[in-house]
Design an enzyme around this catalytic site. Structure first.
Site, PDB file in Angstrom:
ATOM      1  N   LYS A   1       0.475  -1.168  -0.439  1.00  0.00           N
ATOM      2  CA  LYS A   1       0.338  -0.347  -0.260  1.00  0.00           C
ATOM      3  C   LYS A   1       1.228   1.074   0.386  1.00  0.00           C
ATOM      4  CE  LYS A   1      -4.129   2.606   2.722  1.00  0.00           C
ATOM      5  NZ  LYS A   1      -4.534   1.905   3.862  1.00  0.00           N
TER       6      LYS A   1
ATOM      7  N   SER B   1      -9.096   1.667   3.466  1.00  0.00           N
ATOM      8  CA  SER B   1      -8.142   2.666   2.647  1.00  0.00           C
ATOM      9  C   SER B   1      -7.961   1.724   1.227  1.00  0.00           C
ATOM     10  CB  SER B   1      -7.648   3.823   2.876  1.00  0.00           C
ATOM     11  OG  SER B   1      -6.651   3.199   4.160  1.00  0.00           O
TER      12      SER B   1
ATOM     13  N   SER C   1      -9.079  -0.258   7.345  1.00  0.00           N
ATOM     14  CA  SER C   1      -8.697  -0.364   5.850  1.00  0.00           C
ATOM     15  C   SER C   1      -8.608  -2.246   5.449  1.00  0.00           C
ATOM     16  CB  SER C   1      -8.367   0.842   5.985  1.00  0.00           C
ATOM     17  OG  SER C   1      -8.945   2.324   5.664  1.00  0.00           O
TER      18      SER C   1
END
Ligand code: GLN
Length: 491
Positions: free
Chosen positions: A85, A160, A184
């Site tokens: 990420k 996210s 997330s």
């Protein structure tokens, strides 16, 4: 021919070590998947294809040398690719956090989690898409455009860590790192039909993770199975002298049993997680999954977490408050682009005004307000007190049960754009994931069915602090007995 898209990490390790599969073949397979699917999914913000190929050639050389003289065990992830990420620092690779304010920032060092995986021989394919500074539940807050859900391109992958979840679901990477401040890792894992862990707060180093809510942020792992997650988790977890909040509690190797049985496991099902408004198919699939746990020998009982309803307002005070302080460093001077002005103060205003997105600005305003003199006690101070009550709910529950089973989110993947004009509706998606972050306890999400549109439904398991192994064992037993985790989107 081996179907590379279905291999577990353990099988991959075995094939690489026996020489039946090369790291180059494996890496090429994932890069081809990325090339084919990236135009429709947009899961990545940065690709490192050439470097990955070069590293795979090196990995193959290591494996050949090891096969000739296997004195020491081969590092666990030798030649196996992953995606990270884009809120975690990788030396020499852009780190944007999905924001324009970091559009040309290249960190000079690795995050500890990245360093640990590279030391195990893993190969980095690239950085995945995220809501700006991990603020969001859909990746629609990324300044570089939303990621799409591999099960239905008109829907959000969750967020996210939506880029990481979509990449794993679409077989663009065998596993990926994400972060979880309020859900997330778990919510995108649920929306994309993969398995994802949010470890105990302090279990995994945050060094090199761009901070959002420092008392809530945790680095997590997304993969196809609980066994794969367990392997990677055990490699990244553990004390780090560069992060003083990491625990010195030793990380026991996660031993998973091949026989699916859960005798003696006490599972609690909290009434407060089956509220009105929950999609009936989500409730049904989760209750059926609980039945499976029971059939495997677990004892199931109803429990109560009475302060659950306050988790949402408490989180949306504490997280923005911490974010407003953490994001003060982006001023156009220290990182990223700068909008010039006559006086320094205006450099700050203009740069932050132009380069932060709307949701980030909303959070900074909420957070600075909640922390301001005169309001601090009424908002931030009060929220901290209620946070303690939420934590006590969990402590009490874990006196009676080993694992709490609940939905991950009230709905399956919603449509892109469905909540973009209504921040509160978006925040409501986090209602079942926020409590674990506030309490600091570990949580795991994994697929337990589909809704009528063919979208994955996830179940969440939570355990007391440092009991990730219990979560992974339970999910592994479930996955031995069922096949939801093997379903792949058609792309
Ligand atoms: N959706 C939550 C938020 O916007 C959680 C995000 C996260 O876990 N990073 O804050």
């Amino acid at each position: 021919m081996t179907d590379l898209a279905t291999l577990t990490l353990k099988q991959t390790q075995q094939l690489l070590q026996s020489g039946e599969l090369s790291s180059l073949e494996l890496t090429r397979f994932y890069l081809q998947q990325i090339e084919r699917l990236e135009p429709s999914l947009h899961a990545f913000l940065h690709l490192a294809a050439e470097a990955a190929i070069a590293q795979s050639v090196q990995a193959d050389q290591c494996i050949t040398a090891w096969r000739r003289q296997p004195q020491q065990p081969l590092p666990a992830l030798t030649g196996i690719p992953l995606a990270v990420k884009d809120v975690l620092c990788v030396q020499g690779m852009p780190c944007t956090c999905g924001s324009r304010i970091l559009e040309n920032f290249i960190p000079p060092y690795h995050a500890t989690v990245v360093e640990r995986l590279l030391a195990q021989g893993a190969i980095l394919l690239g950085k995945t898409n995220t809501d700006e500074f991990a603020m969001g539940s859909s990746t629609e807050n990324s300044a570089y455009g939303a990621t799409r859900n591999p099960w239905d391109l008109s829907r959000a992958p969750g967020g996210s860590s939506g880029g990481s979840a979509a990449a794993v679901a679409a077989r663009m990477a065998p596993f990926a790192l994400g972060t979880d401040t309020g859900g997330s890792v778990r919510q995108p894992a649920s929306f994309c039909g993969v398995t994802g862990i949010k470890p105990t707060y302090g279990r995994v180093s945050r060094y090199g993770l761009v901070a959002y809510g420092s008392s809530l942020d945790v680095v997590g792992v997304l993969a196809r199975t609980a066994a794969d997650v367990a392997l990677v988790f055990s490699l990244v977890a553990g004390h780090d002298r560069r992060d003083a909040t990491t625990t010195r509690q030793p990380v026991a190797p996660v031993v998973l049993q091949d026989e699916p049985q859960l005798r003696g496991l006490r599972v609690g099902v909290p009434d407060e997680y089956f509220i009105t408004g929950i999609q009936p198919e989500v409730e049904n699939a989760v209750r059926q999954a609980v039945n499976v746990l029971q059939q495997l020998g677990a004892e199931v009982q109803a429990i109560s977490l009475p302060h659950t309803e306050y988790a949402l307002p408490v989180y949306y005070l504490i997280a923005p408050a911490e974010a407003s302080a953490n994001l003060a460093r982006y001023d156009g001077v220290r990182y990223g682009p700068r909008l010039p002005a006559e006086v320094l103060w205006d450099v700050f205003f203009r740069t932050r005004g132009a380069k932060f997105g709307a949701e980030v600005k909303r959070r900074i305003m909420l957070g600075t307000y909640a922390l301001s003199a005169g309001y601090y006690d009424a908002y931030y101070g009060k929220a901290q007190k209620v946070r303690t009550l939420i934590k006590q709910d969990f402590a009490r529950a874990f006196e009676a049960v080993d694992v709490i089973a609940a939905p991950v989110a009230p709905t399956t993947a919603f449509r892109l754009g469905q909540h973009t004009d209504d921040p509160l509706a978006m925040y409501l998606e986090d209602v079942f994931t926020l409590p674990a972050n506030l309490a600091g306890v570990p949580g795991l999400a994994f697929p337990v069915g589909f809704d009528q549109h063919g979208l994955p439904v996830g179940m969440q398991l939570m355990a007391s602090h440092y009991n990730e192994t219990t979560l992974l064992r339970t999910a592994h037993a479930y996955q031995q007995a069922t096949s939801w985790h093997t379903c792949q989107p058609e792309l």
